[in-house]
Scaffold this motif. Structure first.
Motif: not given
Length: 397
Positions: A251-258
């Motif tokens: 989940r650290s690879a998920w795009d937080g801005s999106l």
């Protein structure tokens, strides 16, 4: 095909949709443009691997396709004893705004209310998504022969009804929204199985749609949904190209801005939704439940299933029930979910139904039955990467 050949094929496919959108404007005919672009694509696949990719691939394809279209028009005019109509001049190097506008025009042409909703979605998937007739048939759960006839009738209807190639006026937009939204999301779903360029195309179209109709819950919900799902892109496949289940994703690879943008849009969509829930906003809320959970184990499955119950109230389809069953498996266990999945026999031609059964049967230690379900999933069109993942699950090394 070599790695270089694969790269060329992807480039040709990616540019083909944009070229088609422009050529429809130039020729005024979806059928003629499609045939001409297909001819240009074949030539590109024959020559580019040998001679090298041209400096302006899109311009090369546009010029080649236009020449082919002109040849077809002249030949047909000669056969009928008529004088060929001249085609308008065009820029072989259109700027991004022109390409965007051409794509948007093509979306709305395919999704004209004179066509049935099924025909709208099928035609747009075939033209905008670049899917083969077989792929469109699989996405819409109909036989390929039926889909071929549906596509032919849709293109004939566009020609006979002289459906205009343009973005409709503001007052016409609401009547087109359902077909356009369905199309964009189905393109996104096709890309979600591994064709990343289709995801990018669908997100771009969803943004355009939301900018055109910023007060419509459907447009807002659609954009939110694709952003929240696309936020996981970097974690969805491993280094060998096999899919990674949501439960195992980093989940650290998920795009937080999106995720932030998508969650904010969910809120706006909910506030603008009337008394009847909007299916896209509800699906976005489900995606938000997943994206906001600190870990898979901490997912609020009660909330997810509650949102699915809301979705069923407005979109009571077998696929929605199948997705709901996946959430039930996490809260109540695989046996409870399998009972729900086995109540959906009308999905027997849907590869994800068989894949879901394979996963649930495996979790219940019914390995032989799981292997048979996997075979059925492959036979009905499960993407290769997902089939390989399931095989690895059933036969760990």
């Amino acid at each position: 095909m070599t790695h270089a050949g694969d790269a060329v094929a992807r480039l040709v496919r990616d540019e083909g949709t944009r070229v088609l959108a422009t050529l429809v404007r130039v020729t005024g005919s979806v059928d003629l443009a499609q045939d001409a672009v297909q001819d240009a694509v074949v030539r590109a696949l024959e020559t580019w691997p040998r001679d090298g990719v041209p400096g302006n691939p899109r311009g090369w394809l546009l010029v080649a396709a236009r020449r082919r279209a002109v040849d077809v028009v002249r030949r047909e005019a000669k056969r009928l004893g008529k004088e060929a109509d001249a085609m308008p001049a065009f820029d072989p190097c259109p700027d991004p705004v022109s390409v965007r506008d051409d794509l948007l025009r093509l979306v709305f042409t395919c999704c004209h209310p004179a066509l049935s909703l099924d025909a709208q979605v099928a035609l747009a998937l075939r033209t905008l998504g670049g899917l083969s007739t077989a792929e469109v048939a699989r996405a819409l759960l109909v036989p390929e022969a039926t889909m071929a006839k549906r596509l032919t009738r849709a293109k004939q209807k566009i020609a006979q009804a002289r459906i205009p190639y343009r973005v409709p006026a503001a007052e016409e937009l609401p009547s087109r929204l359902s077909g356009v939204a369905s199309t964009v999301y189905l393109i996104f779903n096709e890309g979600y199985t591994g064709r990343v360029t289709l995801i990018t195309e669908a997100v771009r179209l969803a943004r355009l749609l939301a900018s055109l109709m910023p007060d419509e819950p459907t447009a807002l919900g659609l954009l939110s949904l694709v952003l929240l799902q696309d936020a996981r892109r970097a974690a969805r496949f491993d280094s060998s190209g096999l899919p990674v289940l949501l439960s195992a994703q980093d989940r650290s690879a998920w795009d937080g801005s999106l995720i932030k943008e998508g969650v904010e849009l969910v809120g706006v969509g909910l506030r603008r939704t009337p008394s009847v829930p909007n299916p896209y906003v509800v699906q976005a809320a489900i995606a938000a439940c997943h994206d906001l959970a600190p870990s898979y184990a901490e997912t609020n499955w009660d909330a997810v299933i509650s949102w699915y119950d809301v979705l069923v109230s407005v979109q009571d389809t077998p696929v929605v029930h199948l997705n709901r069953a996946a959430a039930v498996a996490e809260r109540d266990g695989p046996a409870a979910a399998l009972a729900l999945v086995d109540e959906l026999p009308d999905l027997a031609e849907y590869p994800w139904w068989h894949a879901s059964r394979a996963e649930l049967l495996f979790r219940l230690d019914f390995v032989e039955a799981a292997a048979e379900a996997l075979s059925q999933a492959v036979a009905t069109g499960l993407p290769a990467a997902h089939a390989a993942h399931l095989r690895n699950r059933l036969n760990p090394r």
